[in-house]
Design an enzyme around this catalytic site. Structure first.
Site, PDB file in Angstrom:
ATOM      1  CD  GLU A   1      38.679  39.744  36.233  1.00 36.47           C
ATOM      2  OE1 GLU A   1      39.392  40.674  36.668  1.00 36.47           O
ATOM      3  OE2 GLU A   1      37.634  39.942  35.562  1.00 36.47           O
TER       4      GLU A   1
ATOM      5  CE  LYS B  62      44.764  46.096  33.024  1.00 36.72           C
ATOM      6  NZ  LYS B  62      43.738  46.814  33.824  1.00 36.72           N
TER       7      LYS B  62
ATOM      8  CG  HIS C 290      24.960  22.680  15.565  1.00 34.74           C
ATOM      9  ND1 HIS C 290      24.278  22.232  14.456  1.00 34.74           N
ATOM     10  CD2 HIS C 290      24.028  23.237  16.388  1.00 34.74           C
ATOM     11  CE1 HIS C 290      22.993  22.518  14.588  1.00 34.74           C
ATOM     12  NE2 HIS C 290      22.818  23.129  15.744  1.00 34.74           N
TER      13      HIS C 290
END
Length: 358
Positions: A243, A354, A259
């Site tokens: 951001e 948005k 892993h």
């Protein structure tokens, strides 16, 4: 490394139009102010009893959710009640009248948070709202629900203190923890000290945030930390790079990445030089096996030709150490934006998304 073309006062003045640097430098003060505001608000309404709460959900997104993440990590070892941070439109199926739902939306208009608020209301959950106002505050007032009102004027990510402290003090007042005002004040003191070390009054090679930003300008950061206390700090690092810096970043935690991801650094052969691994360490807080794993990971990555930088948390409390690494992330992402020639505050792509959803 030469800083001749690096961050200058003139560059800050021309690019940091919304004063993100001031917000980062002021986080220690924000923590102290958030304690005062939260306590005043919490004294004005009643909270459910501990034995009335079967589980807890923090409903929020982005900068409004990261405070809840930090509380989750910080209290992981002593919180007896299941607690999750939910970043979605819908709440988990288990949410019912025995659930405490903390709806956190700095703007008060986040559509996902408002959706979760409506669902919590329908299910009869116990609801507390944290916001500056707008629709969330209006809905909470309409239904006579508790509100902790935040100060306006920040980007949500720059209001981290105000998304973190209210949640922690809600937990304290219910009885899940104690002594947190002192811990918060200690973390605030650490942030004040680091603001001098990392801040704009020290634009030199002695400033680790400044140095790291120069390194990352042409690299893709991959942040590795221990899980438990520092998984949320890791999330904060990535979010701030993305951001503030408008810069892609990735990350993972130990032991999980041992892993799977540790095995993926071989190919493509030319990719290693494009990455900068950042190890976030706090040996005092790490499981002994995780400390060993960090050493082995360092050896493996070095053998693959991957560049590594390691940073150790500072402070004499867990909370101070968490926020010390957050401070480094915030300042680094700030300088990264300035070096790239952009204002760290606006998030134009997010705003565009948005607008298209509306």
């Amino acid at each position: 490394m030469s800083f001749t073309l690096g961050v200058t006062k003139e560059l800050i003045h021309s690019l940091d139009l919304a004063k993100m640097g001031d917000a980062i430098a002021g986080m220690g003060g924000h923590l102290r102010d958030a304690v005062i505001r939260s306590k005043q608000a919490l004294d004005s309404f009643s909270l459910p009893q501990k034995n009335e709460i079967a589980n807890i959900v923090l409903a929020g997104l982005g900068g409004s959710a990261i405070g809840g993440d930090l509380v989750r990590s910080y209290l992981l070892s002593k919180l007896p009640t299941p607690y999750t941070v939910n970043r979605a439109y819908n709440l988990p199926e288990f949410v019912d009248e025995h659930t405490l739902v903390i709806v956190s939306s700095y703007s008060g208009s986040t559509e996902e948070s408002l959706s979760m608020f409506d669902e919590a209301l329908k299910r009869g959950a116990k609801i507390i709202c944290i916001t500056t106002g707008d629709k969330l505050a209006a809905h909470a007032t309409e239904h006579k629900l508790p509100i902790i009102t935040l100060p306006t004027g920040f980007q949500p990510r720059a209001a981290l203190a105000y998304s973190f402290v209210p949640v922690l003090l809600i937990f304290e007042k219910i009885g899940f923890t104690s002594g947190e005002s002192s811990n918060i004040n200690n973390a605030a003191d650490t942030l004040d000290t680091l603001a001098k070390e990392y801040g704009t009054s020290n634009l030199t090679e002695a400033n680790h945030a400044n140095m790291l930003a120069h390194t990352l300008l042409a690299k893709i950061p991959v942040i590795y930390s221990a899980c438990d206390l520092f998984d949320s700090v890791n999330i904060r690092w990535r979010g701030q790079m993305q951001e503030n810096g408008k810069h892609v970043a990735f990350g993972n935690v130990l032991p999980e990445m041992n892993h799977n991801e540790i095995n993926g650094w071989d190919f493509p052969h030319t990719i290693q030089e494009k990455f900068q691994v950042i190890l976030l360490r706090s040996p005092h807080d790490e499981h002994p096996q995780v400390t060993k794993r960090f050493g082995i990971l360092h050896e493996v990555l070095m053998s693959k030709g991957v560049e590594i930088k390691e940073y150790t948390a500072q402070g004499n409390t867990i909370l101070a150490r968490m926020f010390s690494l957050i401070s480094l992330a915030d300042w680094t992402s700030y300088y990264l934006a300035l070096l790239a020639g952009v204002d760290p505050s606006p998030v134009p792509v997010i705003m565009q998304l948005k607008s298209k959803l509306a």
